[in-house]
Write a protein that holds these residues in place. Structure first.
Motif, PDB file in Angstrom:
ATOM      1  N   TYR A 262       0.723  -1.065  -0.135  1.00 51.22           N
ATOM      2  CA  TYR A 262       0.073  -0.111   0.495  1.00 51.22           C
ATOM      3  C   TYR A 262       1.036   1.731  -0.039  1.00 51.22           C
ATOM      4  O   TYR A 262       0.605   2.259  -0.944  1.00 51.22           O
ATOM      5  CB  TYR A 262      -0.824   0.015   1.170  1.00 51.22           C
ATOM      6  N   THR A 263       1.938   1.491   0.654  1.00 52.81           N
ATOM      7  CA  THR A 263       3.128   2.499   0.724  1.00 52.81           C
ATOM      8  C   THR A 263       3.389   2.598   0.069  1.00 52.81           C
ATOM      9  O   THR A 263       3.322   3.641  -1.126  1.00 52.81           O
ATOM     10  CB  THR A 263       3.205   2.335   2.056  1.00 52.81           C
ATOM     11  N   LEU A 264       4.181   1.426  -0.891  1.00 54.05           N
ATOM     12  CA  LEU A 264       4.682   1.957  -2.058  1.00 54.05           C
ATOM     13  C   LEU A 264       3.872   1.784  -3.833  1.00 54.05           C
ATOM     14  O   LEU A 264       3.960   2.715  -4.116  1.00 54.05           O
ATOM     15  CB  LEU A 264       5.199   0.072  -2.352  1.00 54.05           C
ATOM     16  N   GLY A 265       2.402   1.911  -2.985  1.00 51.44           N
ATOM     17  CA  GLY A 265       1.133   1.557  -3.951  1.00 51.44           C
ATOM     18  C   GLY A 265       1.211   3.371  -3.991  1.00 51.44           C
ATOM     19  O   GLY A 265       1.305   4.464  -5.142  1.00 51.44           O
ATOM     20  N   ALA A 266       1.426   4.168  -3.177  1.00 48.07           N
ATOM     21  CA  ALA A 266       0.877   5.352  -2.620  1.00 48.07           C
ATOM     22  C   ALA A 266       2.157   6.330  -3.635  1.00 48.07           C
ATOM     23  O   ALA A 266       2.614   7.119  -3.885  1.00 48.07           O
ATOM     24  CB  ALA A 266       0.540   5.872  -1.322  1.00 48.07           C
ATOM     25  N   ALA A 267       3.708   5.832  -2.710  1.00 45.97           N
ATOM     26  CA  ALA A 267       4.820   6.390  -2.997  1.00 45.97           C
ATOM     27  C   ALA A 267       4.217   6.170  -5.344  1.00 45.97           C
ATOM     28  O   ALA A 267       4.613   7.367  -5.710  1.00 45.97           O
ATOM     29  CB  ALA A 267       5.931   5.790  -2.753  1.00 45.97           C
ATOM     30  N   CYS A 268       4.460   5.591  -5.888  1.00 48.91           N
ATOM     31  CA  CYS A 268       4.554   4.791  -6.952  1.00 48.91           C
ATOM     32  C   CYS A 268       3.211   5.645  -8.361  1.00 48.91           C
ATOM     33  O   CYS A 268       3.467   6.635  -8.625  1.00 48.91           O
ATOM     34  CB  CYS A 268       3.807   2.845  -7.525  1.00 48.91           C
ATOM     35  N   GLU A 269       1.793   6.055  -7.443  1.00 48.33           N
ATOM     36  CA  GLU A 269       0.974   7.460  -7.448  1.00 48.33           C
ATOM     37  C   GLU A 269       1.511   8.300  -7.713  1.00 48.33           C
ATOM     38  O   GLU A 269       1.728   9.590  -8.394  1.00 48.33           O
ATOM     39  CB  GLU A 269      -0.134   6.767  -6.755  1.00 48.33           C
ATOM     40  N   ALA A 270       2.229   8.835  -6.655  1.00 49.02           N
ATOM     41  CA  ALA A 270       2.955   9.977  -6.629  1.00 49.02           C
ATOM     42  C   ALA A 270       3.775  10.804  -7.825  1.00 49.02           C
ATOM     43  O   ALA A 270       4.206  11.305  -8.409  1.00 49.02           O
ATOM     44  CB  ALA A 270       3.128  10.432  -5.096  1.00 49.02           C
ATOM     45  N   PHE A 272       4.406   9.084 -10.391  1.00 45.03           N
ATOM     46  CA  PHE A 272       3.861   8.776 -11.930  1.00 45.03           C
ATOM     47  C   PHE A 272       2.869  10.019 -11.836  1.00 45.03           C
ATOM     48  O   PHE A 272       2.746  10.949 -13.451  1.00 45.03           O
ATOM     49  CB  PHE A 272       3.340   7.137 -12.333  1.00 45.03           C
ATOM     50  N   THR A 273       2.307  10.725 -11.576  1.00 45.70           N
ATOM     51  CA  THR A 273       1.628  11.796 -11.434  1.00 45.70           C
ATOM     52  C   THR A 273       2.495  12.965 -11.059  1.00 45.70           C
ATOM     53  O   THR A 273       2.109  13.986 -12.330  1.00 45.70           O
ATOM     54  CB  THR A 273       1.002  11.999 -10.030  1.00 45.70           C
ATOM     55  N   LEU A 274       3.538  12.977 -11.270  1.00 45.10           N
ATOM     56  CA  LEU A 274       4.324  14.328 -10.916  1.00 45.10           C
ATOM     57  C   LEU A 274       5.539  13.769 -12.618  1.00 45.10           C
ATOM     58  O   LEU A 274       5.562  15.207 -12.767  1.00 45.10           O
ATOM     59  CB  LEU A 274       5.634  14.031  -9.902  1.00 45.10           C
ATOM     60  N   LEU A 275       5.276  12.742 -12.725  1.00 43.30           N
ATOM     61  CA  LEU A 275       6.823  12.416 -14.012  1.00 43.30           C
ATOM     62  C   LEU A 275       5.221  11.668 -14.959  1.00 43.30           C
ATOM     63  O   LEU A 275       5.802  10.545 -15.421  1.00 43.30           O
ATOM     64  CB  LEU A 275       8.008  11.519 -13.512  1.00 43.30           C
ATOM     65  N   PRO A 276       4.146  11.822 -15.547  1.00 42.89           N
ATOM     66  CA  PRO A 276       3.302  11.426 -16.158  1.00 42.89           C
ATOM     67  C   PRO A 276       4.413  10.419 -17.002  1.00 42.89           C
ATOM     68  O   PRO A 276       3.733   9.796 -17.807  1.00 42.89           O
ATOM     69  CB  PRO A 276       2.330  12.317 -16.736  1.00 42.89           C
ATOM     70  N   TRP A 277       5.141  11.189 -18.161  1.00 40.91           N
ATOM     71  CA  TRP A 277       5.946  10.347 -19.324  1.00 40.91           C
ATOM     72  C   TRP A 277       6.513   9.203 -18.876  1.00 40.91           C
ATOM     73  O   TRP A 277       7.178   8.609 -19.747  1.00 40.91           O
ATOM     74  CB  TRP A 277       6.515  11.072 -19.540  1.00 40.91           C
TER      75      TRP A 277
END
Length: 343
Positions: A262-270, A272-277
């Motif tokens: 869950y923690t890793l998923g939240a970090a990934c979301e942040a 990939f939201t910041l760096l959508p490319w």
């Protein structure tokens, strides 16, 4: 009966088309691509985008009932893209049904419309929608489902929404093939202790449930949403491992605690939201919850109102899966396809 199926070239949609034809119905399919196999089956193919209001209205002309199966799915992506297909497309289809005098609309919704980050153990249709948006897919499927139910009774239209969960079986091009390829690459990891139970829906049975809903008494099934899945839940990871071993692959052994995922998923979301490319994250909080939480649903209402039944037993479903995907594995080996090896 003249029937329109949106997304009829897709996994579930194709089985619905075949089931309708087996009953002697005249079938048209609305989809964006051109599919020779549908034309060869005698299906009238209508190439159009659900977001094209006029094209959708024209597709509904002369149609008596519609199965709205097409949807944009996935755990990640731009909200606008999900909204365009799942919300705007559904609104256009409802408008087309009303304008052209369609009698019945069966909508393929999803339990995702009500799934959050908590366990759902044998819940029924009284479960409320989440207050917070979980993902673009969850939110847009919820909005579309609400629109379909609200359209019941408008210009004589009868509407019913179905929520099949974890559809699987031969000809799947997304869920199980993705799991298989990730497993071959050594990237499939169990999340949590592996005790979570889920509802599953064998694809041929899921198609049959749609036909049962279309034939149901409108006074009972109109403006209703139903969980539809096999009556008994399965242990998710035992089920996945059983499918893998049936086609000659080893069981999943690597594991990650849910809190860590869950923690890793939240970090990934942040990130990939910041760096959508960078593309799409392989793990999100929603994916972690899907892999670790109980998600099984009570189908008593569908059994009562739709006479829900499963023509294909789970044993036979597993046999058909192994025959189909086992052949896929053999074909891949025969063609000496280069596959990623487990690390």
């Amino acid at each position: 009966m003249k029937t329109l199926v949106t997304g009829g070239a897709g996994f579930l949609g194709r089985y619905i088309v075949e089931a309708l034809q087996a009953q002697g119905h005249e079938v048209a399919v609305l989809c964006r691509g051109d599919y020779a196999f549908l034309r060869q089956q005698g299906v009238r193919l209508i190439q159009a985008d659900l977001a094209d209001r006029d094209a959708v209205r024209h597709a509904c002309r002369g149609i008596e009932r519609v199965f709205h199966v097409a949807s944009k799915t996935g755990p990640w992506g731009r909200y606008a893209d999900f909204h365009r297909t799942n919300v705007l497309g559904t609104r256009n289809l409802i408008d087309g049904c009303r304008a052209q005098g369609v009698h019945k609309l069966i909508y393929t919704s999803s339990p995702s419309a009500v799934i959050g980050f908590d366990d759902l153990c044998g819940v029924n249709e009284s479960l409320p929608y989440p207050v917070k948006r979980i993902s673009a897919y969850q939110h847009t499927k919820m909005l579309a489902e609400q629109m379909v139910l609200a359209a019941h009774g408008q210009d004589g239209l009868v509407t019913t929404a179905l929520r099949p969960h974890a559809i699987w079986g031969p000809r799947d091009t997304q869920l199980l093939p993705a799991l298989i390829e990730r497993h071959k690459a050594g990237k499939l990891i169990r999340v949590g202790p592996g005790r979570n139970r889920i509802s599953v829906s064998y694809v041929e049975n899921a198609a049959w449930w749609h036909l049962q809903a279309a034939d149901a008494d409108p006074d009972q099934a109109g403006r209703r949403v139903y969980f539809v899945n096999e009556a008994e839940p399965v242990n998710m990871w035992d089920w996945i491992n059983g499918l893998l071993t049936s086609i000659g692959l080893p069981a999943v052994e690597r594991a990650l605690p849910y809190a860590g995922a869950y923690t890793l998923g939240a970090a990934c979301e942040a990130l990939f939201t910041l760096l959508p490319w960078l593309g799409e994250p392989r793990l999100t909080r929603a994916v972690a919850a899907v892999c670790a939480k109980d998600h099984y649903f009570d189908v008593a209402a569908a059994q009562r109102d739709l006479h829900l039944s499963s023509p294909v037993s789970m044993d036979e479903a597993h046999r058909r899966f192994a025959a189909y995907f086992g052949q896929q594995q053999t074909t891949t080996k025969d063609h000496t396809c280069v596959l990623a090896r487990p690390s």
